[in-house]
Motif scaffolding. Structure first.
Motif, PDB file in Angstrom:
ATOM      1  N   PHE A 184       0.820  -1.211   0.000  1.00 30.05           N
ATOM      2  CA  PHE A 184       0.000   0.000   0.000  1.00 30.05           C
ATOM      3  C   PHE A 184       0.856   1.264   0.000  1.00 30.05           C
ATOM      4  O   PHE A 184       0.494   2.277  -0.601  1.00 30.05           O
ATOM      5  N   TRP A 187       2.031   1.548  -3.673  1.00 32.45           N
ATOM      6  CA  TRP A 187       0.942   2.010  -4.545  1.00 32.45           C
ATOM      7  C   TRP A 187       0.587   3.463  -4.263  1.00 32.45           C
ATOM      8  O   TRP A 187       0.172   4.190  -5.165  1.00 32.45           O
ATOM      9  N   LEU A 191       0.421   6.491  -6.927  1.00 31.94           N
ATOM     10  CA  LEU A 191      -0.676   7.463  -6.978  1.00 31.94           C
ATOM     11  C   LEU A 191      -0.138   8.885  -6.845  1.00 31.94           C
ATOM     12  O   LEU A 191      -0.595   9.800  -7.547  1.00 31.94           O
ATOM     13  N   ILE A 249      -2.932   3.146 -12.243  1.00 29.04           N
ATOM     14  CA  ILE A 249      -3.757   3.269 -11.037  1.00 29.04           C
ATOM     15  C   ILE A 249      -5.022   2.426 -11.167  1.00 29.04           C
ATOM     16  O   ILE A 249      -5.433   1.737 -10.222  1.00 29.04           O
ATOM     17  N   LEU A 250      -5.647   2.444 -12.340  1.00 31.57           N
ATOM     18  CA  LEU A 250      -6.836   1.622 -12.567  1.00 31.57           C
ATOM     19  C   LEU A 250      -6.505   0.135 -12.450  1.00 31.57           C
ATOM     20  O   LEU A 250      -7.293  -0.653 -11.913  1.00 31.57           O
ATOM     21  N   TYR A 251      -5.332  -0.256 -12.949  1.00 27.97           N
ATOM     22  CA  TYR A 251      -4.898  -1.649 -12.851  1.00 27.97           C
ATOM     23  C   TYR A 251      -4.673  -2.044 -11.394  1.00 27.97           C
ATOM     24  O   TYR A 251      -5.044  -3.155 -10.977  1.00 27.97           O
ATOM     25  N   ARG A 252      -4.089  -1.144 -10.594  1.00 30.36           N
ATOM     26  CA  ARG A 252      -3.884  -1.437  -9.171  1.00 30.36           C
ATOM     27  C   ARG A 252      -5.225  -1.597  -8.453  1.00 30.36           C
ATOM     28  O   ARG A 252      -5.381  -2.448  -7.577  1.00 30.36           O
ATOM     29  N   ILE A 253      -6.176  -0.771  -8.807  1.00 29.24           N
ATOM     30  CA  ILE A 253      -7.510  -0.883  -8.204  1.00 29.24           C
ATOM     31  C   ILE A 253      -8.131  -2.231  -8.550  1.00 29.24           C
ATOM     32  O   ILE A 253      -8.755  -2.890  -7.707  1.00 29.24           O
ATOM     33  N   ALA A 254      -7.945  -2.665  -9.800  1.00 30.77           N
ATOM     34  CA  ALA A 254      -8.475  -3.957 -10.222  1.00 30.77           C
ATOM     35  C   ALA A 254      -7.812  -5.099  -9.453  1.00 30.77           C
ATOM     36  O   ALA A 254      -8.480  -6.054  -9.034  1.00 30.77           O
ATOM     37  N   PHE A 256      -6.646  -4.968  -6.477  1.00 30.25           N
ATOM     38  CA  PHE A 256      -7.116  -4.932  -5.093  1.00 30.25           C
ATOM     39  C   PHE A 256      -8.543  -5.457  -4.965  1.00 30.25           C
ATOM     40  O   PHE A 256      -8.860  -6.200  -4.034  1.00 30.25           O
ATOM     41  N   THR A 257      -9.390  -5.068  -5.895  1.00 34.00           N
ATOM     42  CA  THR A 257     -10.816  -5.423  -5.786  1.00 34.00           C
ATOM     43  C   THR A 257     -11.150  -6.765  -6.422  1.00 34.00           C
ATOM     44  O   THR A 257     -12.191  -7.344  -6.107  1.00 34.00           O
ATOM     45  N   ARG A 262      -4.857 -11.661  -9.507  1.00 33.35           N
ATOM     46  CA  ARG A 262      -3.496 -11.738  -8.976  1.00 33.35           C
ATOM     47  C   ARG A 262      -2.736 -12.977  -9.438  1.00 33.35           C
ATOM     48  O   ARG A 262      -1.594 -12.852  -9.902  1.00 33.35           O
TER      49      ARG A 262
END
Length: 336
Positions: A184, A187, A191, A249-254, A256-257, A262
């Motif tokens: 985190f 990331w 960001l 950033i969008l890829y990192r959000i994906a 995570f969610t 992974r």
């Protein structure tokens, strides 16, 4: 030649370190962008190679004096002159001798008084681009370099590599689900890089008097020869880098969610490890553990990494089955 010498010295900064613990897009932000900005700042001082930083139009013999005056003071363009024919009515779009003078006419002039500050401003931009890297270095503390140390068969004896593999496996098992802070923090630095680039677009726009955000499509309307080339390069690069960072950033959000992404990302990164092994580990660890193992794969031999992952999968399964804490096991599946 001194300016060229300094620019050549910047190449060493672009070299990749022995241990890679960040994405290539993040490195573009703190490496290539910093070199671009500092290099441009140095080039602006090399008038003997790239021309004068400002070139005022005058019929006087002492042109250097006029150029110095324009450099120290502000120059201006005239709003109505952007519509006149270049080469006959005006020398450049917006550039020409004012016809008459009163407050109403002067209100149509746009003053450009940033020239003498460009070199310093570019250095300031480079400093801003390095801040996320500085924060990450402080937070990371050399953890990945310590983990990956001694796992290259080409540089170490086989018994040393075997011993290091056991150390890594024991470390991961002992510190399972304790690495979320690591990922985190990283990331967050990615960001911060995105916020920095977007913020700098508006900062440069403010510095150039509201001209930068639309600079690319309207570059032909600007006066300064070398500054024009510098800022048009910066404009296009910031747009490209901002888009890349936004997508990252969008890829990192994906990631995570959507935990199912992974193991696929890890397997694509190193196909020497069977997808079943990757899924088994990912399902029993947190996103921080996953990130540690994901980054580790870029720093060690693929076959050594496969061996670590295979043995780690068995160790986690054994520890899970022997866990006395709950029926579901200590390392039960989790989305985070």
């Amino acid at each position: 030649m001194s300016a060229i010498k300094y620019i050549g010295g910047l190449k060493a900064y672009l070299a990749a370190g022995e241990c890679v613990n960040e994405s290539s897009i993040f490195r573009l932000h703190y490496q290539f962008t910093v070199v671009l900005l500092i290099g441009a700042s140095i080039l602006l001082t090399a008038a003997e190679f790239f021309g004068l930083p400002i070139n005022c139009i005058t019929n006087l013999d002492q042109k250097n004096v006029i150029n110095t005056y324009c450099w120290i003071h502000s120059t201006f363009t005239i709003q109505d002159y952007y519509l006149r024919e270049r080469g006959s009515q005006v020398a450049e779009p917006g550039v020409g001798s004012p016809q008459g003078y009163d407050e109403e006419i002067e209100a149509k002039w746009r003053f450009h008084n940033y020239y003498q500050w460009v070199v310093f401003f570019l250095f300031f931009q480079a400093f801003l681009c390095y801040i996320p890297k500085f924060i990450w270095n402080t937070c990371e503390g050399g953890l990945m370099a310590t983990i990956a140390k001694g796992l290259n068969p080409g540089l170490h004896r086989e018994e040393e590599v075997t011993s290091r593999k056991k150390v890594i496996i024991d470390y991961i098992v002992k510190h399972i689900r304790m690495h979320n802070g690591y990922v985190f923090k990283y990331w967050f630095c990615e960001l911060l890089s995105f916020v920095n680039i977007i913020g700098q677009l508006f900062l440069v726009d403010k510095f150039l008097g509201g001209e930068f955000l639309t600079y690319g499509p309207r570059v032909s309307s600007f006066l300064n020869i070398l500054n024009e080339k510098v800022f048009i390069t910066v404009w296009f690069w910031y747009v490209i880098l901002g888009t890349l960072l936004g997508a990252l950033i969008l890829y990192r959000i994906a990631l995570f969610t959507l935990p199912g992404l992974r193991p696929r990302a890890m397997h694509k990164h190193n196909k020497a490890v069977p997808i079943e092994t990757v899924e088994a580990i990912t399902n029993k660890t947190s996103i921080g553990d996953w990130w540690i193992l994901y980054v580790l794969s870029t720093n060690i031999d693929p076959l050594v990494y496969r061996d670590i992952m295979t043995r780690l999968s068995k160790e986690i399964e054994t520890a899970n089955s022997n866990s006395p804490y709950n029926s579901a096991g200590l390392y039960s599946s989790s989305s985070v």
